[in-house]
Scaffold this motif. Structure first.
Motif, PDB file in Angstrom:
ATOM      1  N   LEU A   1       0.998  -1.584  -0.734  1.00 20.38           N
ATOM      2  CA  LEU A   1       0.108  -0.012  -0.101  1.00 20.38           C
ATOM      3  C   LEU A   1       0.860   0.994   0.436  1.00 20.38           C
ATOM      4  CD1 LEU A   1      -2.752  -0.807   2.730  1.00 20.38           C
ATOM      5  CD2 LEU A   1      -2.807  -0.812   0.034  1.00 20.38           C
ATOM      6  N   ALA A   2       1.740   1.259   0.578  1.00 22.80           N
ATOM      7  CA  ALA A   2       2.724   2.068   0.184  1.00 22.80           C
ATOM      8  C   ALA A   2       3.729   2.884  -0.564  1.00 22.80           C
ATOM      9  CB  ALA A   2       4.134   2.049   1.150  1.00 22.80           C
TER      10      ALA A   2
ATOM     11  N   GLU B   1       3.536   7.147   6.433  1.00 22.71           N
ATOM     12  CA  GLU B   1       3.582   8.065   8.001  1.00 22.71           C
ATOM     13  C   GLU B   1       2.354   9.171   6.583  1.00 22.71           C
ATOM     14  OE1 GLU B   1       5.640  11.013   9.988  1.00 22.71           O
ATOM     15  OE2 GLU B   1       6.600   8.868  10.716  1.00 22.71           O
ATOM     16  N   LYS B   2       0.842   9.535   6.393  1.00 24.01           N
ATOM     17  CA  LYS B   2      -0.174   9.869   5.540  1.00 24.01           C
ATOM     18  C   LYS B   2      -0.073  11.701   5.992  1.00 24.01           C
ATOM     19  CE  LYS B   2      -1.454   5.533   3.400  1.00 24.01           C
ATOM     20  NZ  LYS B   2      -2.822   5.237   3.773  1.00 24.01           N
ATOM     21  N   ASP B   3      -0.158  12.646   5.202  1.00 21.39           N
ATOM     22  CA  ASP B   3      -1.191  13.749   5.540  1.00 21.39           C
ATOM     23  C   ASP B   3      -1.875  13.171   6.013  1.00 21.39           C
ATOM     24  OD1 ASP B   3      -3.443  15.773   4.633  1.00 21.39           O
ATOM     25  OD2 ASP B   3      -1.442  16.947   4.358  1.00 21.39           O
ATOM     26  N   ARG B   4      -3.330  13.858   7.205  1.00 20.63           N
ATOM     27  CA  ARG B   4      -4.210  13.999   7.545  1.00 20.63           C
ATOM     28  C   ARG B   4      -5.684  14.700   6.438  1.00 20.63           C
ATOM     29  NH1 ARG B   4      -4.333  13.936  13.923  1.00 20.63           N
ATOM     30  NH2 ARG B   4      -1.763  12.434  14.214  1.00 20.63           N
ATOM     31  N   GLN B   5      -5.223  15.147   5.926  1.00 17.88           N
ATOM     32  CA  GLN B   5      -6.125  15.863   4.754  1.00 17.88           C
ATOM     33  C   GLN B   5      -6.528  14.728   3.743  1.00 17.88           C
ATOM     34  OE1 GLN B   5      -4.493  18.333   6.974  1.00 17.88           O
ATOM     35  NE2 GLN B   5      -6.802  18.234   7.929  1.00 17.88           N
TER      36      GLN B   5
ATOM     37  N   VAL C   1       3.638  11.177   3.401  1.00 14.52           N
ATOM     38  CA  VAL C   1       4.100  11.579   2.631  1.00 14.52           C
ATOM     39  C   VAL C   1       6.239  11.463   3.488  1.00 14.52           C
ATOM     40  CG1 VAL C   1       2.897  14.303   3.831  1.00 14.52           C
ATOM     41  CG2 VAL C   1       3.572  12.640   5.925  1.00 14.52           C
ATOM     42  N   LYS C   2       5.826  10.158   4.339  1.00 13.57           N
ATOM     43  CA  LYS C   2       6.934   9.596   4.226  1.00 13.57           C
ATOM     44  C   LYS C   2       6.782   8.038   4.781  1.00 13.57           C
ATOM     45  CE  LYS C   2      11.170  10.239   8.268  1.00 13.57           C
ATOM     46  NZ  LYS C   2      10.509  11.055   9.934  1.00 13.57           N
ATOM     47  N   VAL C   3       7.911   7.781   4.304  1.00 13.70           N
ATOM     48  CA  VAL C   3       7.891   6.412   4.776  1.00 13.70           C
ATOM     49  C   VAL C   3       9.496   5.542   5.356  1.00 13.70           C
ATOM     50  CG1 VAL C   3       8.473   4.022   2.801  1.00 13.70           C
ATOM     51  CG2 VAL C   3       6.427   5.528   2.197  1.00 13.70           C
TER      52      VAL C   3
END
Length: 653
Positions: free
Chosen positions: A540-541, A612-616, A621-623
């Motif tokens: 998924l990443a 890490e994903k952007d909440r909106q 944004v970061k693996v």
């Protein structure tokens, strides 16, 4: 590691010796110094051989997964030897710590040594004092960061982070490799062993599943494994079956008889045998003609065996079982030699016309020949034991047979030892006993009508229930038909196998579809689902296998978070678990470990962001690649654990 250091020292000595000969001016200078040239050639040959051997050892050593517990035992064994050189066989106790505050492992030998010193030398030394002496004698090593003495003399061991990190990197680069366990051995495993003309029932389930898993484990660690199906394919019951076959299908020699239901055929012949005196006499005559190898009777016997084989194979295909048929008939020609050997060595007594062998320590003798001159199960089991030891040259013999046969098998093994076929100090002959399968009423597992549960019916019921469960979870809406079918068979057969293997085989266990298909707790359903989730994280990443392999070679696995550290250590306990099972043959230890690994992973995943994903926007944004590598290491070990248990995971569920 000992072998490597020994070879390194010898290489140093040989290199120094060649230099000495060079300095002496003796290398290829004068024909009169032929002897020295020969000596040099021998030294060079030995040096090249050792260098090659050392490279092979290093290659094996770097690829094998390190058993950390064994490493620590070597270290503490050396420390105890240095601290107490006069002590014979001192206790060596190294175990994983149960709580992080007590370090990663504990050495608890000091208490035992204190007791020995008091009993054998009347020296009263406190365990703490002994622990201090052991700690001072710990040799230089690559795995221990620090040790602490706690309480009365526990030695708490803290591992080096970079050591654990390197072992995890090695696992990711080389895959899950077996621990180094010494010389390759020949292992003979006797399992499954149904009877011809009778259907496989739930009682055969345990032997088949446990035996297959044991074979997979022995094969994984590099042993040569012979998987034997000791079928009940010989004996007096074939007389009545052949007599019934002659009556029901008189043209059986020319036209293959359409025996659809062999169980019903067996019941019919048994009823006639019990009620018709004439039929009974003819059945006994058929046995004599079969045993004298009359071609027509051998053909009838083969026809009956083939019908059974086809039915057995359906079950073996479902459960992914590989096994070689070697029934009682295989040993028939050897039996008269077995009787003669026991007679020649003076072990046979005649009791009411029977030839029996009394084995010291066992109350019931073995009957090796009946009064009518026929052989018995005792004779065929002795013949099989001798063949496996003397012809197959088995180093390890495992009999996966129910606990009810324990006394019989121990008597047979002891008889083999008594007559000199094997030495238990050299060859391991073991009965891997197991308890019975119970129904939910805690009684022997039966159908409602009181009949034994047919194994094929049980497997079909498992498939139906697995599909119902998947549809309850609406998996049929997100999986393709092929994926749904793969998930169904994975869950159905995986759950049946795991329910058996996750219980201590020595105990009886309650068979319950509801419990085994529950996706909470220590079940295959939970573990298979956890595995597919772990595998999905990288997918998924958008991180593929090549990217993970590249990262494994370049990234350092940071283990700063307590949950990363806990997971890393748990992953590396896999070789310890396998080593323990090789010793005690208790496969539930592997199931417990896989469940612990899955729950430890969940703790890690809940506390440490891998992606890490952007909440909106939901955009990545970061693996955190080192954490994805921990996910991959977990999944790789789980996959190998499943493989040993004979469970097939799926990528999507």
């Amino acid at each position: 590691s000992t072998q490597i250091s020994f070879q390194e020292n010898e290489i140093k000595l040989l290199t120094a010796e060649i230099e000495r000969l060079k300095n002496f001016g003796c290398l290829g200078v004068s024909p009169s110094l032929e002897g020295l040239r020969d000596e040099n050639a021998k030294l060079k040959y030995r040096l090249n051989f050792l260098k090659k051997s050392l490279q092979e050892e290093r290659s094996k050593s770097t690829k094998s997964m390190i058993n950390i517990n064994s490493c620590l035992q070597e270290i503490f064994g050396a420390a105890i030897q240095a601290a107490y050189p006069d002590l014979e066989n001192p206790p060596l106790v190294v175990t994983p710590s149960q709580q992080p505050k007590f370090g990663d492992y504990q050495c608890n030998s000091a208490m035992g040594i204190s007791q020995i010193l008091l009993k054998t030398r009347e020296q009263k030394v406190s365990p703490r004092e002994i622990a201090e002496k052991i700690v001072k004698s710990i040799p230089a090593n690559e795995c221990i960061e620090k040790v602490e003495i706690a309480g009365p003399g526990f030695i708490n061991v803290h591992l080096k982070k970079d050591f654990v990190s390197k072992q995890l990197s090695s696992l990711l680069i080389n895959g899950v490799q077996p621990p180094a366990i010494g010389k390759r051995k020949k292992v003979v495993v006797d399992f499954s062993s149904p009877n011809i003309a009778k259907e496989m029932h739930v009682g055969h389930l345990r032997s088949t599943i446990i035996g297959e898993s044991m074979c997979r484990l022995f094969e994984f660690v590099g042993y040569d494994v012979l998987r034997l199906n000791h079928l009940g394919d010989w004996g007096t019951q074939f007389g009545m079956l052949i007599a019934h076959l002659q009556d029901k299908f008189p043209d059986y020699l020319n036209v293959s008889p359409p025996i659809g239901d062999l169980q019903a055929f067996y019941k019919e012949s048994k009823q006639r045998f019990d009620t018709e005196e004439e039929f009974k006499k003819r059945a006994y005559q058929c046995v004599v003609l079969l045993q004298s190898k009359n071609p027509d009777f051998i053909k009838a016997w083969n026809l009956i065996c083939d019908v059974s084989r086809r039915e057995f194979q359906k079950i073996y295909n479902c459960l992914d079982i590989t096994i070689i048929e070697r029934g009682e008939s295989f040993y028939h020609e050897m039996m008269k030699d077995i009787v003669k050997e026991f007679e020649d060595k003076g072990f046979v007594q005649v009791d009411d016309g029977r030839k029996v062998v009394f084995v010291p320590g066992f109350p019931v003798p073995l009957t090796i020949m009946k009064s009518d001159g026929g052989y018995t199960y005792d004779t065929s089991d002795l013949a099989a034991l001798k063949h496996r030891l003397c012809e197959e040259k088995g180093d390890i013999l495992i009999y996966v047979v129910d606990s009810g046969q324990s006394v019989h098998l121990q008597t047979v093994f002891a008889a083999g030892q008594m007559i000199g076929w094997y030495d238990p100090k050299v060859t391991r002959v073991a009965h891997a006993a197991f308890g019975v399968v119970l129904g939910e009423d805690k009684k022997k597992f039966k159908t409602r009508s009181g009949d034994t549960v047919r194994l094929i019916d049980l497997l079909e019921e498992g498939l139906k229930r697995a599909m119902d469960k998947l549809k309850d979870k609406e998996r049929d809406k997100v999986l393709t038909p092929e994926e749904l079918k793969a998930a169904q068979t994975s869950v159905a057969f995986g759950c049946i196998k795991y329910a058996d293997l996750s219980h201590n085989r020595l105990n009886d266990y309650v068979f319950s579809f509801d419990k085994m298909l529950d996706d909470r707790g220590n079940t295959a359903a939970y573990l298979l689902y956890a595995f597919t989730r772990i595998r999905a994280i990288a997918r998924l990443a958008n991180i593929d296998e090549q990217m993970l392999q590249k990262a494994a070679r370049e990234e350092v696995l940071v283990l700063d978070h307590e949950k990363e550290w806990k997971l890393g250590k748990c992953i590396l306990r896999f070789p310890e678990i396998l080593q323990k099972i090789l010793e005690d043959l208790l496969l539930h230890t592997l199931c417990d470990y896989l469940y612990e690994l899955a729950t430890t992973f969940t703790e890690f995943y809940d506390s440490c962001y891998c992606v890490e994903k952007d909440r909106q926007t939901g955009q990545i944004v970061k693996v955190n690649m080192w954490r994805l590598l921990l996910c991959e290491a977990t999944a790789t070990v789980m996959a190998k654990g499943f493989d040993v248990l004979g469970i097939k995971p799926v990528q999507r569920m």
